[in-house]
Design an enzyme around this catalytic site. Structure first.
Site, PDB file in Angstrom:
ATOM      1  N   ASN A 153      39.325  62.028  -8.732  1.00 21.44           N
ATOM      2  CA  ASN A 153      39.074  60.897  -7.830  1.00 21.44           C
ATOM      3  C   ASN A 153      37.801  61.045  -6.997  1.00 21.44           C
ATOM      4  O   ASN A 153      37.119  60.064  -6.722  1.00 21.44           O
ATOM      5  CB  ASN A 153      40.292  60.653  -6.936  1.00 21.44           C
ATOM      6  CG  ASN A 153      40.670  61.871  -6.130  1.00 21.44           C
ATOM      7  OD1 ASN A 153      40.259  62.992  -6.425  1.00 21.44           O
ATOM      8  ND2 ASN A 153      41.458  61.664  -5.096  1.00 21.44           N
ATOM      9  N   GLU A 250      45.313  71.852  -2.720  1.00 15.84           N
ATOM     10  CA  GLU A 250      45.224  70.516  -2.123  1.00 15.84           C
ATOM     11  C   GLU A 250      45.916  69.575  -3.078  1.00 15.84           C
ATOM     12  O   GLU A 250      45.364  69.203  -4.116  1.00 15.84           O
ATOM     13  CB  GLU A 250      43.750  70.105  -1.955  1.00 15.84           C
ATOM     14  CG  GLU A 250      42.960  70.963  -0.993  1.00 15.84           C
ATOM     15  CD  GLU A 250      43.370  70.768   0.450  1.00 15.84           C
ATOM     16  OE1 GLU A 250      44.193  69.887   0.753  1.00 15.84           O
ATOM     17  OE2 GLU A 250      42.880  71.533   1.299  1.00 15.84           O
ATOM     18  N   CYS A 284      44.461  61.087  -2.342  1.00 19.78           N
ATOM     19  CA  CYS A 284      45.671  61.861  -2.116  1.00 19.78           C
ATOM     20  C   CYS A 284      46.315  61.605  -0.759  1.00 19.78           C
ATOM     21  O   CYS A 284      47.526  61.620  -0.626  1.00 19.78           O
ATOM     22  CB  CYS A 284      45.331  63.339  -2.239  1.00 19.78           C
ATOM     23  SG  CYS A 284      43.901  63.770  -1.247  1.00 19.78           S
ATOM     24  N   GLU A 459      40.933  73.016   3.699  1.00 16.23           N
ATOM     25  CA  GLU A 459      39.515  72.934   3.375  1.00 16.23           C
ATOM     26  C   GLU A 459      38.794  72.431   4.628  1.00 16.23           C
ATOM     27  O   GLU A 459      39.383  71.786   5.494  1.00 16.23           O
ATOM     28  CB  GLU A 459      39.289  71.974   2.198  1.00 16.23           C
ATOM     29  CG  GLU A 459      39.935  72.509   0.919  1.00 16.23           C
ATOM     30  CD  GLU A 459      39.466  71.836  -0.354  1.00 16.23           C
ATOM     31  OE1 GLU A 459      39.679  70.627  -0.496  1.00 16.23           O
ATOM     32  OE2 GLU A 459      38.880  72.538  -1.211  1.00 16.23           O
TER      33      GLU A 459
HETATM   34  P1  NDP Z   1      46.039  67.038 -12.161  1.00 16.63           P
HETATM   35  O1  NDP Z   1      46.972  67.856 -11.393  1.00 16.63           O
HETATM   36  O2  NDP Z   1      46.491  66.422 -13.417  1.00 16.63           O
HETATM   37  O3  NDP Z   1      44.737  67.892 -12.526  1.00 16.63           O
HETATM   38  C1  NDP Z   1      43.976  68.565 -11.568  1.00 16.63           C
HETATM   39  C2  NDP Z   1      43.059  69.562 -12.257  1.00 16.63           C
HETATM   40  O4  NDP Z   1      43.834  70.656 -12.767  1.00 16.63           O
HETATM   41  C3  NDP Z   1      42.325  68.988 -13.468  1.00 16.63           C
HETATM   42  O5  NDP Z   1      41.045  69.547 -13.537  1.00 16.63           O
HETATM   43  C4  NDP Z   1      43.205  69.433 -14.627  1.00 16.63           C
HETATM   44  O6  NDP Z   1      42.535  69.437 -15.857  1.00 16.63           O
HETATM   45  C5  NDP Z   1      43.588  70.822 -14.155  1.00 16.63           C
HETATM   46  N1  NDP Z   1      44.791  71.372 -14.761  1.00 16.63           N
HETATM   47  C6  NDP Z   1      45.827  70.730 -15.346  1.00 16.63           C
HETATM   48  N2  NDP Z   1      46.780  71.611 -15.742  1.00 16.63           N
HETATM   49  C7  NDP Z   1      46.337  72.851 -15.398  1.00 16.63           C
HETATM   50  C8  NDP Z   1      46.877  74.185 -15.524  1.00 16.63           C
HETATM   51  N3  NDP Z   1      48.049  74.418 -16.076  1.00 16.63           N
HETATM   52  N4  NDP Z   1      46.144  75.218 -15.039  1.00 16.63           N
HETATM   53  C9  NDP Z   1      44.956  74.994 -14.432  1.00 16.63           C
HETATM   54  N5  NDP Z   1      44.395  73.768 -14.295  1.00 16.63           N
HETATM   55  C10 NDP Z   1      45.079  72.705 -14.762  1.00 16.63           C
HETATM   56  O7  NDP Z   1      45.522  65.957 -11.130  1.00 16.63           O
HETATM   57  P2  NDP Z   1      44.601  64.696 -11.401  1.00 16.63           P
HETATM   58  O8  NDP Z   1      43.280  65.104 -11.909  1.00 16.63           O
HETATM   59  O9  NDP Z   1      45.422  63.721 -12.185  1.00 16.63           O
HETATM   60  O10 NDP Z   1      44.376  64.162  -9.916  1.00 16.63           O
HETATM   61  C11 NDP Z   1      45.291  63.405  -9.244  1.00 16.63           C
HETATM   62  C12 NDP Z   1      46.143  64.244  -8.326  1.00 16.63           C
HETATM   63  O11 NDP Z   1      45.336  65.017  -7.459  1.00 16.63           O
HETATM   64  C13 NDP Z   1      47.003  63.421  -7.427  1.00 16.63           C
HETATM   65  O12 NDP Z   1      48.330  63.898  -7.411  1.00 16.63           O
HETATM   66  C14 NDP Z   1      46.418  63.576  -6.068  1.00 16.63           C
HETATM   67  O13 NDP Z   1      47.293  63.411  -5.018  1.00 16.63           O
HETATM   68  C15 NDP Z   1      45.817  64.923  -6.127  1.00 16.63           C
HETATM   69  N6  NDP Z   1      44.723  65.027  -5.192  1.00 16.63           N
HETATM   70  C16 NDP Z   1      44.877  65.788  -4.062  1.00 16.63           C
HETATM   71  C17 NDP Z   1      43.884  65.849  -3.116  1.00 16.63           C
HETATM   72  C18 NDP Z   1      44.032  66.713  -1.905  1.00 16.63           C
HETATM   73  O14 NDP Z   1      43.024  67.126  -1.363  1.00 16.63           O
HETATM   74  N7  NDP Z   1      45.202  67.027  -1.450  1.00 16.63           N
HETATM   75  C19 NDP Z   1      42.649  65.097  -3.269  1.00 16.63           C
HETATM   76  C20 NDP Z   1      42.570  64.372  -4.499  1.00 16.63           C
HETATM   77  C21 NDP Z   1      43.592  64.334  -5.418  1.00 16.63           C
HETATM   78  P3  NDP Z   1      42.395  68.057 -16.700  1.00 16.63           P
HETATM   79  O15 NDP Z   1      42.803  66.928 -15.840  1.00 16.63           O
HETATM   80  O16 NDP Z   1      40.970  68.010 -17.067  1.00 16.63           O
HETATM   81  O17 NDP Z   1      43.319  68.199 -17.854  1.00 16.63           O
END
Ligand code: NDP
Length: 485
Positions: A153, A250, A284, A459
């Protein structure tokens, strides 16, 4: 439009390609067309990145902090000078409108680099008097090689919020962006090199979850910082625990925004809209459960509906566009599924619910549900799209209890003219980041993060020091050694 980078990865100060890695396309969410084709990191690429980071880190940590800071501040300047092309790239990657990316993404990344660049030389330890002339002192030492894993995002912001403190305090980083938005982290890597960052200190490797998982378990990694969903957070936290690694998590949220009837309703409506519709709701910390005191709910909904219907959806590259498409067809489908569930559960659709008549991208129009109850799926689960749930309440105690009745704890907000109530309510909210009479403002000076399922660690702000350094304690004996044998 094309945005093909020189190569997929950035390692040891240069672009690196390995076509043995699985190819994937970068899709512009407005047209559905591929703007770039990259390859996922192979084990060999990952190894190169980690080896480069490990090689470079000790020398970087030994440099004067003011010198490290200068590099980061120079990078911030370059980012600001190139704000427009960087914003256009962010728009291509995410589909977020230029109206937002021009002010929110690269700009926030530059702020982080500038802030931590200035912070680096101010870090000090403690001296602790122990009696008899003995004393101890503490040193703040870098952790070593940090792994950063980002969500889709806010790709630039996430990369900078992780890289800036890591590098400022003497660490190296290997960063894996989301597979959906891989482009801007490569630009950041190039800019850091241009600003004078020595090779190997900020490396970018591409790929999906499997690449992230390989990174998290590598013995060279001392710390993992993830921005992602709770589900991924659980896996990454567990994998990091295996090697007793430091973590920052996060994660997601379902945050409450409490609006009391003495509040400025126009401000509260504006904040609720920002906290649900900015970035097409893909934030998020969004205040997706808007609790409005029943005496004000009619007026609140009238104003909210009128303003929501006026939001301009369209081509994200047009600066007049206020809302772009969601990041992917899958995310659009997921959000539409929640809207359907909301209707089926009996929530009242005040506005939205469709694609705004647009078939030219993964659009979901601003959607408001009223008459939502706490047990409905749309009030319990993170939707991550432009869907606001409005719930009524009578008393402060009731609102606080219902706001806290969730496993998440990322953020929360309160609107009231009574500042005593504002402070009282936030003191009772189970949330890591709160706002009084505002919402979703995240200046870099302010620590950001969640409690409960929404995460571990913070952060930004001074707090980030705790998560990118470790303390070494040194005891100094001034007298002789008093041994009983
Ligand atoms: P995901 O949890 O699907 O993915 C986050 C990252 O982790 C991606 O780069 C993903 O790779 C990677 N990933 C997935 N599985 C694994 C694993 N087993 N081991 C290591 N890395 C892995 O989140 P989204 O990208 O769909 O983002 C949306 C989510 O992020 C929402 O739930 C949102 O709330 C949260 N978010 C939280 C924020 C905060 O600061 N608290 C800010 C922004 C978003 P890939 O996707 O390339 O497969």
């Amino acid at each position: 439009m094309q945005a093909q980078p020189q190569a997929s990865h950035y390692i040891d100060g240069a672009f690196v390609e390995d076509t043995d890695g699985a190819a994937f396309d970068v899709i512009y969410p407005y047209t559905g067309a591929a703007v770039a084709r990259l390859h996922a990191a192979t084990p060999a690429v990952l190894d190169r990145a980690l080896a480069a980071a490990e090689r470079a880190q000790a020398d970087w940590a030994a440099r004067p902090p003011v010198e490290r800071g200068r590099v980061l501040r120079r990078a911030a300047e370059i980012i600001r000078e190139r704000n427009r092309p960087l914003s256009e790239l962010e728009t291509l990657d995410t589909g977020k409108p230029l109206q937002e990316t021009l002010v929110a993404d690269a700009a926030s990344g530059a702020d982080a680099l500038e802030y931590f660049g200035g912070y680096a030389p101010t870090v000090t330890g403690q001296t602790i008097a122990l009696g008899g002339g003995d004393f101890a002192y503490t040193l703040r030492e870098a952790l070593g090689v940090c792994a950063g894993i980002g969500a889709w995002n806010y790709p630039t912001q996430i990369a900078c919020w992780k890289a800036a403190p890591a590098l400022a305090f003497g660490n190296a980083m290997v960063f894996k962006p989301s597979e959906l938005t891989p482009l801007s982290a490569l630009k950041l890597a190039e800019i850091l090199t241009e600003a004078g960052l020595p090779p190997g200190l900020f490396n970018v490797v591409q790929g999906a979850g499997a690449v992230g998982a390989a990174l998290v378990t590598d013995p060279r990694v001392a710390k993992v910082s993830l921005t992602g969903s709770v589900e991924t957070g659980r896996k990454v936290y567990a994998a990091a625990a295996e090697g007793i690694r430091h973590v920052t998590m996060e994660l997601g949220g379902k945050s409450p925004l409490l609006v009391f009837d003495d509040a400025s309703l126009d401000d509260a409506v504006g904040a609720a809209m920002l906290g649900n519709f900015y970035s097409a709701g893909q934030i998020c910390s969004n205040g997706t459960r808007v609790f409005v005191q029943k005496s004000a709910i009619g007026a609140f909904l009238d104003r909210l509906e009128a303003r929501s219907r006026a939001i301009v959806l369209g081509d994200p590259m047009e600066e007049a566009t206020q809302m772009g498409p969601l990041v992917s067809a899958a995310q659009r489908d997921k959000v539409m599924g929640y809207i359907k569930a909301g209707v089926e559960e009996g929530a009242r659709l005040v506005c939205g619910g469709g694609n705004g008549g647009r078939n030219d991208g993964f659009f979901v129009e601003p959607t408001v549900f009223a008459d939502v109850t706490d047990d409905m799926v749309i009030a319990r689960e993170e939707i991550f799209g432009p869907v606001m749930c409005v719930l009524g309440f009578d008393t402060e105690d009731e609102a606080v209890a219902r706001a806290n009745a969730t496993g998440f704890g990322l953020a929360g907000g309160v609107f009231t003219a009574d500042l005593s109530r504002g402070h009282r309510v936030v003191s009772r909210l189970q949330a890591g980041t709160c706002w009084i009479n505002g919402y979703n403002l995240t200046p870099v000076e302010m620590p950001f993060g969640g409690v409960k399922l929404s995460g571990v660690g913070r952060e930004n702000g001074h707090a980030a020091l705790e998560y990118y350094t470790q303390i070494k304690t040194v005891h100094v004996s001034m007298g002789g050694v008093d041994a009983p044998y």
